[in-house]
Design a protein around this motif. Structure first.
Motif, PDB file in Angstrom:
ATOM      1  N   ALA B  16       0.660  -1.126  -0.007  1.00 38.50           N
ATOM      2  CA  ALA B  16       0.032   0.074  -0.032  1.00 38.50           C
ATOM      3  C   ALA B  16       0.884   1.282   0.125  1.00 38.50           C
ATOM      4  O   ALA B  16       0.668   2.231  -0.665  1.00 38.50           O
ATOM      5  CB  ALA B  16      -1.042   0.079   1.132  1.00 38.50           C
ATOM      6  N   ARG B  17       1.753   1.387   0.891  1.00 43.15           N
ATOM      7  CA  ARG B  17       2.443   2.643   1.040  1.00 43.15           C
ATOM      8  C   ARG B  17       3.499   2.932  -0.149  1.00 43.15           C
ATOM      9  O   ARG B  17       3.217   4.262  -0.814  1.00 43.15           O
ATOM     10  CB  ARG B  17       3.397   2.430   2.298  1.00 43.15           C
ATOM     11  CG  ARG B  17       3.380   3.897   3.076  1.00 43.15           C
ATOM     12  CD  ARG B  17       3.811   3.550   4.371  1.00 43.15           C
ATOM     13  NE  ARG B  17       5.058   2.669   4.637  1.00 43.15           N
ATOM     14  CZ  ARG B  17       6.125   3.017   4.892  1.00 43.15           C
ATOM     15  NH1 ARG B  17       6.408   4.386   4.956  1.00 43.15           N
ATOM     16  NH2 ARG B  17       6.986   2.176   5.170  1.00 43.15           N
ATOM     17  N   GLY B  20       0.895   4.137  -3.044  1.00 37.65           N
ATOM     18  CA  GLY B  20       0.562   5.426  -2.821  1.00 37.65           C
ATOM     19  C   GLY B  20       1.690   6.201  -3.341  1.00 37.65           C
ATOM     20  O   GLY B  20       1.519   7.222  -4.114  1.00 37.65           O
ATOM     21  N   ALA B  21       2.781   6.077  -3.123  1.00 36.30           N
ATOM     22  CA  ALA B  21       3.755   7.068  -3.470  1.00 36.30           C
ATOM     23  C   ALA B  21       4.201   6.917  -4.901  1.00 36.30           C
ATOM     24  O   ALA B  21       4.555   7.995  -5.357  1.00 36.30           O
ATOM     25  CB  ALA B  21       5.158   6.603  -2.467  1.00 36.30           C
ATOM     26  N   VAL B  23       2.053   6.483  -7.262  1.00 31.65           N
ATOM     27  CA  VAL B  23       0.844   6.901  -7.963  1.00 31.65           C
ATOM     28  C   VAL B  23       1.168   8.640  -7.716  1.00 31.65           C
ATOM     29  O   VAL B  23       0.938   9.141  -8.619  1.00 31.65           O
ATOM     30  CB  VAL B  23      -0.415   6.705  -6.982  1.00 31.65           C
ATOM     31  CG1 VAL B  23      -1.630   7.669  -7.731  1.00 31.65           C
ATOM     32  CG2 VAL B  23      -0.822   5.153  -7.260  1.00 31.65           C
TER      33      VAL B  23
END
Lengths: 555, 85
Positions: B16-17, B20-21, B23
């Protein structure tokens, strides 16, 4: 009731149990006429949700740091994801349904996508999607997000907790997390680790606890949840918890502080270790060095004589880990109660006084040389000293030095680097005490092994429980010997330390300081306790708590 | 159009992390950027899409950029992946 689970963080918690009640969103499907207005309502709620998440991000950043907070940033991005927004908006428009229903259905669809993935980590993310949808729905329904309030600290039991649920909690009240589901990757687990509180996952928590207040214990070391523990268990855990709290308090107050008396006398406070893995604990407890590195583990853990390389690797690792702090390696002390098959030692009538330690080494020179070569090679990588156990004569030290000279000559010949190594001996026989003036001429330091010294001096076998009433750890004979060793050592230019169990006896710390000891080495867990004691002592004041010459009077 | 291949070395994959970064990194550029694993190709600016690829450690992905500033976008994405994944 005793329930097993998987521990994600160690520690002990005792307190009342509370089951977390999820706030259920009952969502009714409603037909809306003005779909544009409904879409605007959804988008406004989404913006509000993002604003709340930004706040939670800031809160989590302060409470649990960036790693724990990052999830709220991801949640904000999820709320802005075009696929998610399009799905909700098109549902409102095409099916003419209310925003709550569209958000809930879309949340379900997206979370099912994650739930169906192969990867265990990704499956966990299904909870994230549900979490953001529920937030939007709460806002649409005009309710705030449900926080759990309590007066008293409690142990929280739940199915699993979403990140937003945990961050909104008053965490000063949570003693421990116990969940039915979850994984080591779940937010609850990560949060517990950042909060330093015990947590268990995969516990088969009963549905109901009943109405009255239920006390529980979480043992985060063994992964056990006790519900309604009996008094004995409760008392046992209370003691464990107190010991743990004391340890934590000592760490907080004394880590990084100097080991110095009120009148400014500094003393070297080191740790005793029995293997490479103990170094971490020595460092965690802020030991100033390793005062006794027992090398037996290398022999006990092995099926055959450990090679020079194996030993070198272990010594080097410790020297490097201690980064320039002193590491005193004691050569092989096998025999007596420590037996190794491949040494093929004969069975003895009286092994404590038998073929052991330096006696074996001086007999089996190749074995001794292998260890010394490994120690000297490792000396290049830190600050290593070597000490020899069970010494009774000057002649033994001369023989040891001959072997050391051979080892050094070989290393020089082979071009292997080494540094000068301080040479010391254990003082653990009455003989060594009595000739400590002569021994001091030969070596750089003494370290007193009080366990053997006491047993040899009092002629009392520590293993024999029948002798307990005759045994006195503070026996005047032993205390006088300590004083004699310190005085003779100092006269001969040696520094003098103590590495036996007595070193950690804080009733004697002041006596040791007054005797003039330069170093005390204790088990890692005792370092800070002894430091606390030393920092409370004033050697200039005349009040002596347990001086030499007094204890024999009242016996 | 420009593209490059990259094999994920982070043991948790694109979790996830970093998703996100990543994206966020992609969103800084006006051009179209996609990320593909095998047959499946998704918009690199959409977090659910990127996460839905479920890219694991050791798997190869292809990043493509097309349009304005595609060169810079490829450079930024490749730097990000090498640094964090």
């Amino acid at each position: 009731m005793v329930l097993k689970g998987k521990s994600v963080f160690g520690g002990i918690a005792i307190g009342t149990l509370r089951i977390y009640e999820k706030k259920d969103h009952i969502i009714k499907r409603r037909r809306v006429t003005d779909v544009l207005e409904e879409e605007t309502r959804f988008l406004a709620a989404k913006e509000e949700a993002k604003r709340q998440l930004a706040e939670l991000y800031e809160k989590a950043l302060k409470e649990v740091g960036e790693t724990g907070a990052a999830i709220f940033e991801i949640h904000q991005m999820m709320l802005d994801d075009p696929d998610y927004l399009e799905a909700v908006c098109s549902m409102i428009k095409t099916q003419e349904v209310n925003a709550e229903f569209a958000a809930a259905s879309t949340g379900d669809n997206f979370s099912q996508m994650f739930a169906a993935m192969e990867d265990a980590y990704m499956r966990e993310r299904a909870a994230d999607v549900k979490d953001i949808s529920n937030r939007v729905i709460s806002i649409l329904q005009g309710g705030g997000a449900g926080a759990m309030e309590a007066e008293e600290p409690f142990i929280l039991l739940a199915d699993d907790l979403a990140p937003s649920e945990t961050v909104q909690m008053d965490k000063s009240k949570v003693l421990s997390f116990v969940t039915r589901g979850g994984s080591t990757n779940s937010h609850t687990a990560i949060l517990a680790r950042t909060m330093n509180i015990p947590a268990l996952i995969g516990v088969d928590i009963p549905e109901e606890l009943g109405q009255e207040v239920v006390v529980g214990i979480v043992d985060g070391y063994q992964g056990i949840l006790y519900i309604h523990p009996d008094e004995e268990t409760l008392a046992r855990y209370q003691r464990l918890k107190e010991a743990e709290e004391q340890k934590r308090r000592l760490l907080k107050e004394l880590k990084g502080k100097e080991t110095v008396t009120l009148d400014g006398r500094k003393i070297n406070l080191y740790a005793n270790i029995g293997g490479v893995s103990d170094v971490a604990e020595a460092l965690a407890n802020d030991a100033g060095g390793i005062g006794l590195f027992r090398s037996e583990f290398l022999y006990l853990e092995s099926e055959d004589y450990p090679t020079e390389e194996t030993q070198f690797a272990a010594y080097k690792t410790v020297a490097e880990a201690m980064a320039g702090k002193k590491v005193i390696i004691r050569t092989l002390d096998i025999g007596a109660d420590k037996q190794v098959d491949y040494f093929h030692l004969e069975k003895e009538e009286n092994p404590a006084m038998g073929y052991r330690a330096i006696r074996i080494c001086l007999d089996r020179k190749e074995l001794f040389k292998t260890q010394l070569r490994a120690i000297y090679r490792a000396s290049y990588y830190g600050s290593i000293s070597v000490m020899f156990p069970m010494i009774i004569s000057v002649e033994e030290i001369r023989q040891i030095k001959e072997v050391i000279e051979e080892v050094k000559a070989e290393l020089l010949r082979d071009g292997i680097p080494y540094q000068e190594v301080e040479i010391g001996i254990m003082i653990e026989t009455p003989a060594a005490v009595m000739i400590s003036d002569l021994l001091a001429e030969e070596v750089d330091f003494f370290s007193i092994g009080t366990n053997d010294l006491t047993q040899y001096t009092l002629a009392i076998d520590r293993q024999n429980a029948n002798l307990d009433r005759f045994y006195d750890a503070h026996h005047e004979a032993v205390l006088r010997m300590l004083q004699m060793v310190v005085d003779n050592g100092h006269k001969g230019g040696c520094w003098v330390g103590i590495c036996g169990e007595l070193g950690a006896d804080t009733a004697l710390t002041e006596t040791f300081l007054r005797m003039g000891f330069d170093e005390i080495s204790v088990s890692p867990s005792m370092v800070l306790k002894v430091r606390e004691k030393i920092r409370s002592i004033n050697c200039n004041s005349s009040a002596i708590s347990s001086p030499v010459g007094e204890s024999c009077l009242h016996e | 159009m420009r593209e490059f291949q990259y094999v994920i070395t982070d043991k948790e994959g694109i979790h996830a992390r970093p998703a996100g970064a990543f994206v966020k990194t992609a969103a800084d550029f006006p051009c179209k950027i996609s990320i593909a694993k095998g047959e499946k190709e998704v918009d690199a600016k959409r977090i659910f899409a990127v996460m839905s690829l479920g890219v694991k450690c050791g798997e190869e992905i292809t990043v493509r950029a097309e349009g304005e500033q595609e060169e810079e976008a490829i450079a930024a994405c490749s730097e990000f992946l090498r640094k964090y994944l």
